[in-house]
Design a protein around this motif. Structure first.
Motif, mmCIF file in Angstrom:
data_model
loop_
_atom_site.group_PDB
_atom_site.id
_atom_site.type_symbol
_atom_site.label_atom_id
_atom_site.label_comp_id
_atom_site.label_asym_id
_atom_site.label_seq_id
_atom_site.Cartn_x
_atom_site.Cartn_y
_atom_site.Cartn_z
ATOM 1 N N LEU A 220 0.833 -1.195 0.000
ATOM 2 C CA LEU A 220 0.000 0.000 0.000
ATOM 3 C C LEU A 220 0.872 1.252 0.000
ATOM 4 O O LEU A 220 0.588 2.219 -0.725
ATOM 5 N N GLU A 221 1.930 1.211 0.787
ATOM 6 C CA GLU A 221 2.823 2.373 0.816
ATOM 7 C C GLU A 221 3.454 2.610 -0.551
ATOM 8 O O GLU A 221 3.580 3.748 -1.017
ATOM 9 N N LEU A 222 3.840 1.517 -1.205
ATOM 10 C CA LEU A 222 4.425 1.649 -2.544
ATOM 11 C C LEU A 222 3.411 2.215 -3.538
ATOM 12 O O LEU A 222 3.724 3.071 -4.368
ATOM 13 N N ALA A 223 2.183 1.695 -3.437
ATOM 14 C CA ALA A 223 1.141 2.153 -4.364
ATOM 15 C C ALA A 223 0.810 3.615 -4.114
ATOM 16 O O ALA A 223 0.587 4.388 -5.058
ATOM 17 N N LYS A 224 0.787 3.992 -2.864
ATOM 18 C CA LYS A 224 0.488 5.387 -2.545
ATOM 19 C C LYS A 224 1.594 6.298 -3.067
ATOM 20 O O LYS A 224 1.328 7.419 -3.540
ATOM 21 N N GLU A 225 2.821 5.821 -2.986
ATOM 22 C CA GLU A 225 3.934 6.624 -3.499
ATOM 23 C C GLU A 225 3.781 6.826 -5.007
ATOM 24 O O GLU A 225 4.012 7.915 -5.527
ATOM 25 N N PHE A 226 3.354 5.765 -5.678
ATOM 26 C CA PHE A 226 3.124 5.846 -7.131
ATOM 27 C C PHE A 226 2.027 6.871 -7.423
ATOM 28 O O PHE A 226 2.137 7.696 -8.341
ATOM 29 N N ALA A 227 0.965 6.797 -6.610
ATOM 30 C CA ALA A 227 -0.153 7.730 -6.815
ATOM 31 C C ALA A 227 0.296 9.163 -6.565
ATOM 32 O O ALA A 227 -0.115 10.095 -7.274
ATOM 33 N N ARG A 228 1.142 9.325 -5.557
ATOM 34 C CA ARG A 228 1.648 10.683 -5.284
ATOM 35 C C ARG A 228 2.443 11.206 -6.482
ATOM 36 O O ARG A 228 2.314 12.363 -6.877
ATOM 37 N N GLU A 229 3.275 10.330 -7.037
ATOM 38 C CA GLU A 229 4.073 10.750 -8.198
ATOM 39 C C GLU A 229 3.170 11.134 -9.360
ATOM 40 O O GLU A 229 3.442 12.077 -10.095
#
Lengths: 618, 295
Positions: free
Chosen positions: A111-120
């Motif tokens: 989830l943290e990785l996916a959220k980072e992707f979404a932030r980018e």
């Protein structure tokens, strides 16, 4: 180009048949001529010199072959995955289900990785681009509507937290499509570890769909099923059955612990095969009450599925009142359950104590007519309740017992085949009653609930049968006690996180509280309703319900026990309708089918063929 | 004469009065007529030369010319006498086919030829034939008999299979003397029609073959897929009409006509290909004169 139904290309096999028909021409109109002498001579020479002349030049044949080819191709549903330029409308579906809590290398969760992707993505929005953020687990919620505001989007990404819920992508998918349909072209990004089934086909929306997978870990074990059941060997024991699944590629040996009310009571060492499952059974006394927990000790990437809970029956005494003449068989059968506190009231005294039966869990009327009934559970033996819809149509001599419901709490685990009844009431019952033991002419035992009154009716007196001599006799009354208390003999796990919890309210209205696992108690509404629905069940564990006037707590368990979440392996592709979406960041796939064009072409060719045919005939 | 009017229009009849049948050789008749004869005992008069053909009397060969030109010529000595004109008319079922139908056209032609012959005081006999020989019109003489001839022709109908050999064999037995034989037929007899006339060479008959076909038999205009049924023998053949097949059929018809012409040429018969859509007046007044059948 590929085909969705390549088998339909088999229709092309019709082509030789049509060609053959052209050579044979079985059906011809007759034309009388003065002589066939010259015709035969001509046709013979024609065939000898030009065997394929007719085949090569018959326009009708070519048109028909073309129509067959087009129809066959259309039936085979050719398609092509085409790529398009990115649109200015971006719809991001962010999975935050339980499996997204899996820790990957580096210690970060998916989830943290996916959220980072979404932030980018939010930070990288170009001028004129807009982005919509939808979080989903077993339900979807729009975290941010379609906007170009990067700060709002970043806040929305931050607000999406981990859950312990299963994954159901359908709702999020439909949300995305409903937005995508409003635009000529859009891009849908599915940020997930793929822990869900196939997505529906992309219809009526022109969108590039990107499946962006997160996670590589396959290091997980989990409890995927938990239930208790009565021991087949002894009714004094209960079996706690758990199924442990592993997605590790190799066999894993782990310790599985059984806790009761927080204390370790048993443990077993289990070898779970690689990418397989193994069952584990704990034997417990049937007198065990409270919350039990099955716990996998082996550490892995996803912790939430390593524990599962279940509430066993309460330890309350069960107050049963028997209204009827003294019947030693009946008394013994009812009192066999050690929890039962039996009070026998002769029919003559019933009127005097009628109002004081409210705290009885079950009232048994043995041939007695109690008159109007208050809320509660009642068992009638050889007598019908004074409720509209019940009627005695007469008497049946020696009714044959035809079948009984094996899954009803009253009749489960009971075999009635040895029971003989001398006479029974020919029972007419209201439609809300369910026949659980059927005779040839109608119900022999029926049960139902209406307006807080739970009623079971046995259509014969115990004395008019050999029931006391049968094993089914005490079992039936033990079932009746559980049925009255709504206990399940076979207790199935629990609800899953996020699913509503149904809490049964006491008969006398009173206030109560519900305490989630490791949380502060919250008030439950008091009222006349039979049940209260508790929807805040996100945390797995034991939920404790305490009613003001009841000494004991009622326990409810919430466990993930979802094989789909335990399987944390990330698929290389997911199915969208009949298309496979390969997991690749940035891949834009729009499937284009060509059958409508082919079909229209075939229709046009058939029309042309008809025109040519008419022209030749004219 | 009502029937006669139907077969030969009156205005055409007037024009026919000026025509007469032309023969390449002289014939002996029974009574004096307008036709010159080679018969002895009458006022012999040198008339002309013509090429020698097989069967001619060697006594009339002009040997001087032979010595000079190395070719055989026959000296013709003429005497005006009547001529036997025989008309062999194919009335088989196939003659009833075609658009326009062949038999009515053949009857008109036969009537016209009969009228010309009768006008020239020749004897006219008509022999219809199909599968079998039908009742003939016995030799008739005199223009006044034309009504009877026309009525006879009117009664004829197309029926039966073609059997030229049988029909012509019967016809030969009834022949008297020598003369001109007109055969009007579509020649659609697989056993060959013209070949059956070969024995007539010995009898010093001059034969003229009218090969009559309908336009749609020469150039069929229909399209599609058909099962063609032979009107006479019921034989069938399946065809899918196309431009190439039509071309191939046309070629077969031309070849067929050519074969018939060659056979006729081999026997010294006059061969005239005609079509049932050719106006009768044009045929009689122009084509037949041009081909030397009439003068």
């Amino acid at each position: 180009m590929s085909f969705l139904a390549p088998a339909a290309l088999g229709f092309l096999a019709l082509i030789p048949g049509i060609v053959l028909l052209y050579f044979l021409r079985l059906k011809r109109d007759v034309r009388v001529v003065s002589s066939t002498y010259l015709w035969k001579k001509t046709v013979d020479e024609f065939r000898v010199n030009r065997p394929f002349q007719k085949f090569q030049n018959h326009l009708l044949l070519w048109l028909q072959l073309l129509a067959i080819a087009l129809l066959s191709l259309a039936a085979a549903r050719p398609y092509a995955d085409t790529r398009r330029d990115a649109s200015s409308v971006h719809i991001v579906l962010l999975d935050h289900s339980a499996s997204m809590n899996t820790r990957e290398e580096g210690g970060r969760t998916r989830l943290e990785l996916a959220k980072e992707f979404a932030r980018e993505m939010a930070r990288g929005l170009r001028s004129g681009d807009r982005l919509m953020l939808v979080g989903f687990s077993d339900r979807a919620h729009v975290a941010a509507p379609l906007t170009a505001d990067r700060d709002a989007l970043l806040r929305a990404v931050d607000d999406i937290g981990p859950t312990h819920r299963p994954t159901r992508a359908d709702e999020a998918w439909l949300t995305a499509l409903s937005v995508a349909r409003q635009y000529d072209l859009s891009d849908v990004y599915l940020l997930s570890d793929g822990g869900f089934r196939a997505l529906p086909q992309l219809t009526e929306a022109n969108a590039n769909v990107h499946f962006v997978p997160f996670g590589k870990s396959a290091d997980n074990l989990g409890v995927v099923h938990l239930e208790t059941r009565a021991s087949e060997e002894s009714r004094k024991r209960v079996e706690v059955f758990a199924r442990i699944a592993s997605v590790r590629p190799v066999e894993t040996e782990t310790l599985v612990e059984l806790h009761r009310n927080g204390a370790l009571v048993d443990a077993q060492r289990v070898r779970v095969p690689g990418a397989g499952e193994r069952g584990v059974v704990f034997q417990r006394p049937s007198s065990d009450r409270g919350a039990i927990e099955v716990r996998i000790v082996e550490p892995d990437a996803l912790a939430v599925d390593n524990r599962a809970w279940m509430a066993l029956g309460s330890q309350d005494m069960v107050r049963v009142v028997l209204v009827g003449e003294e019947d030693v068989f009946l008394k013994q059968a009812i009192a066999m359950d050690p929890r039962v506190e039996l009070t026998v009231i002769p029919p003559a005294d019933y009127a005097a104590v009628k109002g004081k039966l409210a705290d009885a869990e079950l009232v048994v009327f043995d041939g007695v007519d109690p008159g109007p009934l208050a809320r509660g559970s009642y068992l009638f033996l050889g007598r019908l309740p004074a409720i509209e819809g019940f009627a005695a149509r007469g008497e049946i001599e020696q009714p044959a017992l035809v079948k009984w419901e094996a899954d009803h709490p009253l009749t489960q685990y009971i075999n009635f085949s040895t029971l003989h009844v001398a006479k029974a009431v020919d029972l007419a019952q209201p439609p809300w009653m369910r026949t659980v033991l059927a005779g040839e002419k109608g119900a022999i035992i029926a049960a139902g609930e209406r307006g807080g009154v739970r009623v079971a009716v046995v259509a014969f007196r115990v004395g008019d049968s050999d029931w006391p001599l049968r094993v089914s006799f005490p079992l039936f009354f033990a079932n009746a006690v559980r049925w009255a208390k709504e206990e399940e003999l076979t207790a199935h796990g629990a609800v899953r996180p996020g699913e509503p919890l149904v809490v049964r309210t006491p008969r006398d209205p009173q206030s109560g509280t519900i305490a989630p696992p490791d949380g502060a108690p919250a008030a439950l509404p008091a009222g006349d309703a039979d049940r209260v629905i508790v929807s805040d069940t996100d945390r797995p564990g034991v939920y404790r319900v305490k009613w003001e006037k009841r000494p004991a707590e009622a326990l409810y368990a919430v466990s993930l026990t979802d094989p789909g979440e335990t399987d944390v392996r990330v698929p290389e592709k997911i199915a969208m309708g009949e298309t496979d979406l390969k997991g690749r960041a940035g891949s834009a796939l729009v499937r284009r089918e060509f059958w409508p064009w082919l079909l229209m072409g075939a229709i046009a060719v058939l029309f042309a063929e008809w025109l040519v045919y008419q022209y030749y005939r004219a | 004469m009502s029937a006669a009017r139907l077969l030969v229009p009156p205005d055409l009849m007037r024009k026919l009065d000026e025509l007469e049948i032309r023969t390449r050789r002289s014939f002996a008749g029974r009574i004096r007529g307008e036709q010159r004869s080679v018969k002895k005992g009458h006022s012999l008069e040198f008339a002309d030369y013509r090429s020698y053909i097989q069967g001619d009397d060697l006594r009339f060969i002009d040997w001087k010319i032979f010595a000079r030109l190395d070719r055989l010529f026959l000296k013709l000595f003429m005497e005006e006498e009547d001529l036997f004109v025989y008309i062999l008319l194919d009335t088989s079922h196939s003659m009833g086919m075609g658009e326009p139908a062949k038999l009515p056209y053949a009857k008109q032609l036969a009537a016209a030829l009969s009228y010309i012959a009768l006008s020239g005081t020749h004897r006219v006999a008509i022999q219809p034939y199909a599968a079998d020989v039908l009742a003939p019109l016995p030799p008739t003489r005199g223009k006044g008999q034309f009504a009877g001839v026309s009525a006879f022709l009117e009664r004829l109908e197309a029926e039966g299979q073609t059997d030229s050999r049988t029909g012509i064999a019967h016809f030969r037995r009834r022949l008297r003397g020598s003369g001109v034989v007109f055969l009007i037929s579509d020649l659609l007899d697989r056993n060959g029609t013209v070949e059956a006339l070969k024995p007539l060479l010995a009898g010093r008959y001059e034969v003229c073959v009218f090969h009559l076909l309908a336009p749609d038999e020469e150039e069929p205009q229909w399209e599609g897929d058909w099962r063609l049924v032979d009107v006479e023998d019921g034989g069938t053949v399946g065809v899918s009409m196309s431009a190439r097949l039509r071309e191939a059929y046309g070629k077969a018809v031309r070849q067929f006509r050519g074969e018939q012409r060659d056979v006729c040429g081999r026997y010294g018969f006059n061969y005239l290909p005609i079509r049932s859509d050719l106006p009768l007046e044009s045929l009689v007044l122009h084509s037949l004169r041009a081909r030397g059948v009439l003068k």
